[in-house]
Design a protein around this motif. Structure first.
Motif, mmCIF file in Angstrom:
data_model
loop_
_atom_site.group_PDB
_atom_site.id
_atom_site.type_symbol
_atom_site.label_atom_id
_atom_site.label_comp_id
_atom_site.label_asym_id
_atom_site.label_seq_id
_atom_site.Cartn_x
_atom_site.Cartn_y
_atom_site.Cartn_z
ATOM 1 N N PHE A 281 0.830 -1.202 0.000
ATOM 2 C CA PHE A 281 0.000 0.000 0.000
ATOM 3 C C PHE A 281 0.866 1.255 0.000
ATOM 4 O O PHE A 281 0.605 2.207 -0.749
ATOM 5 C CB PHE A 281 -0.936 -0.005 1.211
ATOM 6 N N GLU A 282 1.892 1.267 0.823
ATOM 7 C CA GLU A 282 2.738 2.462 0.912
ATOM 8 C C GLU A 282 3.567 2.673 -0.359
ATOM 9 O O GLU A 282 3.886 3.811 -0.693
ATOM 10 C CB GLU A 282 3.626 2.372 2.158
ATOM 11 N N GLU A 283 3.882 1.594 -1.070
ATOM 12 C CA GLU A 283 4.631 1.712 -2.321
ATOM 13 C C GLU A 283 3.744 2.133 -3.487
ATOM 14 O O GLU A 283 4.174 2.887 -4.372
ATOM 15 C CB GLU A 283 5.289 0.379 -2.671
ATOM 16 N N THR A 284 2.499 1.630 -3.502
ATOM 17 C CA THR A 284 1.634 1.814 -4.676
ATOM 18 C C THR A 284 0.449 2.739 -4.453
ATOM 19 O O THR A 284 -0.131 3.229 -5.416
ATOM 20 C CB THR A 284 1.064 0.450 -5.127
ATOM 21 N N GLY A 285 0.032 2.924 -3.199
ATOM 22 C CA GLY A 285 -1.167 3.696 -2.909
ATOM 23 C C GLY A 285 -2.436 2.897 -3.146
ATOM 24 O O GLY A 285 -3.535 3.436 -3.007
ATOM 25 N N GLN A 286 -2.312 1.623 -3.496
ATOM 26 C CA GLN A 286 -3.481 0.780 -3.780
ATOM 27 C C GLN A 286 -3.894 -0.012 -2.554
ATOM 28 O O GLN A 286 -3.062 -0.665 -1.908
ATOM 29 C CB GLN A 286 -3.170 -0.198 -4.909
ATOM 30 N N THR A 287 -5.183 0.018 -2.249
ATOM 31 C CA THR A 287 -5.734 -0.783 -1.160
ATOM 32 C C THR A 287 -5.664 -2.251 -1.542
ATOM 33 O O THR A 287 -5.964 -2.624 -2.677
ATOM 34 C CB THR A 287 -7.194 -0.382 -0.883
ATOM 35 N N VAL A 288 -5.275 -3.085 -0.599
ATOM 36 C CA VAL A 288 -5.156 -4.516 -0.819
ATOM 37 C C VAL A 288 -6.515 -5.150 -0.528
ATOM 38 O O VAL A 288 -7.096 -4.930 0.529
ATOM 39 C CB VAL A 288 -4.077 -5.122 0.089
ATOM 40 N N LEU A 289 -7.008 -5.939 -1.473
ATOM 41 C CA LEU A 289 -8.284 -6.661 -1.302
ATOM 42 C C LEU A 289 -8.021 -8.154 -1.380
ATOM 43 O O LEU A 289 -7.556 -8.642 -2.412
ATOM 44 C CB LEU A 289 -9.278 -6.251 -2.380
#
Length: 164
Positions: free
Chosen positions: A155-163
């Motif tokens: 998340f911190e690298e990509t800004g994408q929420t993990v689902l």
């Protein structure tokens, strides 16, 4: 903020009514780090495992408020800013606890961005608590710790929420 016992909790009341059926467990897990980047782990009083502060959401509470409450109940720290970064759901998240109760989890993981207060090492739910470097985690360690920290790094690298 007051702490309630298991029997009075929403999940405790639901378990009493549902018997041994599988229940949905909606809850939150929190990653708290100090200025040195160490991760806060609590030793759970029910099973002795080291884990992140976590627990079930109560009726009338948001999932973010759940994360904040669990951190407070288990550590004495007050979270003032939290950011969700992962959702853990699905049938592969079904487990049976040490009391024989089966739950399918829907857990939201939060990064605690700002917190205050003095760390309590012993509470009603914990027998110890401390900040640890990643390479010095105590044992026995909950299986959720490594996965949660890997998902936070993503998340911190990509800004994408993990689902999941």
């Amino acid at each position: 903020m007051s702490s309630i016992g298991w029997a009075e909790s929403y999940l405790g009341q639901l378990r009493a009514l549902a018997g041994d059926r599988t229940l949905m467990f909606v809850g939150a897990r929190a990653v708290v780090r100090d200025d040195a980047g160490r991760v806060l782990l609590i030793q759970r009083s029910d099973n002795g495992y080291w884990a992140m502060p976590a627990g079930a959401m109560e009726l009338g509470e948001s999932i973010a408020a759940c994360a904040t409450r669990e951190v407070w109940e288990e550590t004495g720290l007050r979270s003032t800013v939290v950011t969700p970064f992962a959702l853990y759901t699905g049938p592969d998240r079904t487990f049976t606890n040490m009391y024989g109760d089966t739950y399918q989890l829907f857990v939201v993981a939060f990064r605690v961005d700002v917190w205050e207060g003095e760390l309590l090492t012993v509470t009603d739910e914990t027998t110890d608590a401390a900040f640890y470097r990643y390479d010095q985690f105590p044992t026995p360690l909950s299986s959720t710790v490594a996965e949660t920290l890997a998902d936070l790094a993503f998340f911190e690298e990509t800004g994408q929420t993990v689902l999941k």
